[in-house]
Design a protein around this motif. Structure first.
Motif, PDB file in Angstrom:
ATOM      1  N   UNK A   1     -22.230  32.415 181.235  1.00 48.81           N
ATOM      2  CA  UNK A   1     -22.521  33.407 180.011  1.00 48.81           C
ATOM      3  C   UNK A   1     -23.909  33.945 180.017  1.00 48.81           C
ATOM      4  N   UNK A   2     -24.069  35.159 179.230  1.00 47.55           N
ATOM      5  CA  UNK A   2     -25.180  35.999 179.046  1.00 47.55           C
ATOM      6  C   UNK A   2     -25.282  36.314 177.844  1.00 47.55           C
ATOM      7  N   UNK A   3     -26.475  36.037 177.082  1.00 45.87           N
ATOM      8  CA  UNK A   3     -26.522  36.353 175.907  1.00 45.87           C
ATOM      9  C   UNK A   3     -27.822  37.321 175.707  1.00 45.87           C
ATOM     10  N   UNK A   4     -27.878  38.485 174.793  1.00 46.17           N
ATOM     11  CA  UNK A   4     -29.210  38.971 174.726  1.00 46.17           C
ATOM     12  C   UNK A   4     -30.000  38.580 173.793  1.00 46.17           C
ATOM     13  N   UNK A   5     -31.534  38.581 174.084  1.00 50.29           N
ATOM     14  CA  UNK A   5     -32.321  37.769 173.231  1.00 50.29           C
ATOM     15  C   UNK A   5     -32.771  38.668 172.159  1.00 50.29           C
ATOM     16  N   UNK A   6     -32.919  38.297 170.904  1.00 49.21           N
ATOM     17  CA  UNK A   6     -33.582  39.079 169.884  1.00 49.21           C
ATOM     18  C   UNK A   6     -35.144  39.180 170.165  1.00 49.21           C
ATOM     19  N   UNK A   7     -35.683  40.358 170.360  1.00 46.20           N
ATOM     20  CA  UNK A   7     -36.786  40.660 170.822  1.00 46.20           C
ATOM     21  C   UNK A   7     -37.958  40.776 169.839  1.00 46.20           C
ATOM     22  N   UNK A   8     -39.218  40.603 170.038  1.00 49.73           N
ATOM     23  CA  UNK A   8     -40.144  40.809 169.160  1.00 49.73           C
ATOM     24  C   UNK A   8     -40.861  42.299 169.422  1.00 49.73           C
ATOM     25  N   UNK A   9     -41.634  42.747 168.789  1.00 52.53           N
ATOM     26  CA  UNK A   9     -41.966  44.231 168.839  1.00 52.53           C
ATOM     27  C   UNK A   9     -43.208  44.281 169.741  1.00 52.53           C
ATOM     28  N   UNK A  10     -43.851  43.364 169.901  1.00 49.10           N
ATOM     29  CA  UNK A  10     -45.321  43.230 170.750  1.00 49.10           C
ATOM     30  C   UNK A  10     -45.255  41.834 171.497  1.00 49.10           C
ATOM     31  N   UNK A  11     -46.265  41.966 172.485  1.00 48.32           N
ATOM     32  CA  UNK A  11     -46.436  40.678 173.317  1.00 48.32           C
ATOM     33  C   UNK A  11     -47.782  40.416 173.472  1.00 48.32           C
ATOM     34  N   UNK A  12     -47.944  38.921 173.717  1.00 54.12           N
ATOM     35  CA  UNK A  12     -49.403  38.619 173.648  1.00 54.12           C
ATOM     36  C   UNK A  12     -50.241  38.818 174.728  1.00 54.12           C
ATOM     37  N   UNK A  13     -49.466  39.190 176.008  1.00 53.00           N
ATOM     38  CA  UNK A  13     -50.219  39.567 177.145  1.00 53.00           C
ATOM     39  C   UNK A  13     -49.379  40.603 177.916  1.00 53.00           C
ATOM     40  N   UNK A  14     -49.858  41.267 179.126  1.00 53.32           N
ATOM     41  CA  UNK A  14     -49.110  42.036 179.698  1.00 53.32           C
ATOM     42  C   UNK A  14     -48.532  41.358 180.862  1.00 53.32           C
ATOM     43  N   UNK A  15     -47.353  41.513 181.304  1.00 52.23           N
ATOM     44  CA  UNK A  15     -46.452  40.848 181.978  1.00 52.23           C
ATOM     45  C   UNK A  15     -45.040  41.011 181.853  1.00 52.23           C
ATOM     46  N   UNK A  16     -44.019  40.377 182.800  1.00 49.45           N
ATOM     47  CA  UNK A  16     -42.608  40.686 182.855  1.00 49.45           C
ATOM     48  C   UNK A  16     -41.937  39.723 182.295  1.00 49.45           C
ATOM     49  N   UNK A  17     -41.372  40.071 180.826  1.00 52.11           N
ATOM     50  CA  UNK A  17     -40.635  39.240 179.899  1.00 52.11           C
ATOM     51  C   UNK A  17     -39.134  39.549 179.822  1.00 52.11           C
ATOM     52  N   UNK A  18     -38.258  38.535 179.506  1.00 50.16           N
ATOM     53  CA  UNK A  18     -36.803  38.564 179.606  1.00 50.16           C
ATOM     54  C   UNK A  18     -36.314  39.760 178.322  1.00 50.16           C
ATOM     55  N   UNK A  19     -35.091  40.021 178.754  1.00 48.17           N
ATOM     56  CA  UNK A  19     -34.273  40.692 177.601  1.00 48.17           C
ATOM     57  C   UNK A  19     -32.882  39.884 177.058  1.00 48.17           C
TER      58      UNK A  19
ATOM     59  N   UNK B   1     -49.816  45.865 177.305  1.00 47.22           N
ATOM     60  CA  UNK B   1     -50.647  45.447 176.272  1.00 47.22           C
ATOM     61  C   UNK B   1     -52.102  45.885 176.515  1.00 47.22           C
ATOM     62  N   UNK B   2     -52.127  47.265 176.449  1.00 46.80           N
ATOM     63  CA  UNK B   2     -53.592  47.932 176.839  1.00 46.80           C
ATOM     64  C   UNK B   2     -54.581  47.066 176.092  1.00 46.80           C
ATOM     65  N   UNK B   3     -55.719  47.415 176.655  1.00 47.48           N
ATOM     66  CA  UNK B   3     -57.089  46.917 175.903  1.00 47.48           C
ATOM     67  C   UNK B   3     -57.396  48.356 175.136  1.00 47.48           C
ATOM     68  N   UNK B   4     -58.289  48.267 173.875  1.00 49.85           N
ATOM     69  CA  UNK B   4     -58.580  49.247 173.220  1.00 49.85           C
ATOM     70  C   UNK B   4     -59.392  50.173 174.099  1.00 49.85           C
ATOM     71  N   UNK B   5     -59.414  51.454 173.922  1.00 46.52           N
ATOM     72  CA  UNK B   5     -60.123  52.458 174.738  1.00 46.52           C
ATOM     73  C   UNK B   5     -61.680  52.342 174.879  1.00 46.52           C
TER      74      UNK B   5
END
Length: 331
Positions: free
Chosen positions: A261-279, A302-306
């Motif tokens: 079985x595979x289920x989609x994950x209910x996702x957040x709108x932002x992430x704590x650090x850059x990287x590969x996250x699941x869906x 997750x870019x740093x402020x300009x």
């Protein structure tokens, strides 16, 4: 009001606005996708068909195999042709579901027996496993696999034998410092909420959801396990205002059906650090092994402020400080 005072106020406003703009820009870009994405859809609203991600792949890298019950368990990561991760998970042999410790057992450091704080006096057995180095582009540092022979709260829902698969964002050393030696301090830190954008809409932290070496568990009250006998569910966790883990929870009885079985994950709108996250997440059985994995990994930036905005803000604050100093000297 003197011209110096007026200028000071204007420059202070510029500085504040600049910093705010930089922070908002970083937040707005928190969900940007890398062109090289995972292989599962994230927004279709449908659960994709499931097959063990390790099948027919030559780019699977494994962690060290360790005992689990009468069998073996090992972590793994799958890379694509560009050597970016698409799936990360853990697999264990058929026999691993047998010979597991019971509530009255205590076998030492591995697995580590931990009393739960769920109010019903149950215990969990923790098996700590590192991910292979090829998984370093994901935010996950290691897996804490928890075997719960009697389940845990909420009573009547997850009080059945099951596994918790904590894909941890903390390092093992950081996670080990999460103790309940001072219960009041532990609960204060556990229930300190992370930024709201790091959790999907609707996820809440119920009472009695904080545990040592984990943190507090966030659940979606609308999840299917509240409408059917519990077989699997997806949970988020945090501690001291920081995201701590992403967690599939899977019933032993469900594993014994040898599911795919595979289920989609209910996702957040932002992430704590850059990287590969699941869906999505999967529970699979193939070739004498079970797998529980996070799938469809996508790069979240997750870019740093300009730097330009930051430099402007620093210059504005410096100007305000200089003008205030001159005003005091004049006075």
């Amino acid at each position: 009001m003197t011209s110096v005072k007026k200028l000071s106020i204007v420059l202070a406003g510029v500085a504040f606005s600049t910093l705010s703009l930089g922070l908002k820009t970083a937040q707005a870009h928190g969900g940007h996708l890398h062109p090289d994405s995972g292989h599962l859809p994230s927004d279709s609203g449908q659960s994709p068909s499931s097959i063990d991600p390790r099948i027919e792949s030559n780019s699977i890298f494994y962690g060290e195999a360790r005992p689990l019950g009468n069998g073996l368990v090992r972590t793994w990561v799958r890379l694509n042709d560009n050597e970016n991760p698409t799936d990360i998970g853990v697999s264990f042999t058929d026999s691993a579901l047998f010979g597991l410790p019971g509530e009255s057992d205590d076998v030492g450091e591995y697995p580590l027996k931990l009393p739960l704080l769920d109010g019903i006096d149950h215990s969990t057995f923790e098996y700590e496993l590192l991910f292979p180095k090829e998984a370093e582009a994901t935010p996950f540092t290691h897996l804490a696999l928890n075997w719960n022979p009697s389940g845990h709260a909420p009573e009547g829902v997850t009080t059945v034998p099951h596994f918790d698969f904590h894909f941890n964002l903390f390092t093992p050393e950081e996670r080990h410092t999460i103790t309940a030696d001072n219960l009041e301090d532990f609960l204060t830190k556990a229930y300190k909420a992370p930024p709201v954008e790091f959790l999907p809409p609707g996820y809440i932290a119920p009472p009695m959801a904080a545990e040592p070496r984990m943190g507090v568990h966030y659940i979606d009250p609308t999840s299917p396990e509240f409408q059917r006998p519990f077989d699997r569910v997806f949970i988020y966790g945090s501690y001291d205002g920081k995201m701590a883990f992403w967690e599939p929870m899977v019933a032993n009885s469900f594993l014994l059906t040898k599911p795919n079985t595979t289920d989609l994950i209910k996702l957040p709108s932002a992430y704590p650090k850059s990287g590969y996250y699941p869906t999505a997440y999967s529970v699979n059985y193939a070739n004498g092994e079970y797998s529980v994995s996070l799938n469809g990994l996508k790069y979240r930036s997750v870019p740093e402020p300009s730097l330009t905005l930051g430099t402007l803000a620093f210059g504005a604050f410096s100007a305000v400080s200089f003008l205030n100093k001159k005003r005091k000297q004049t006075a």
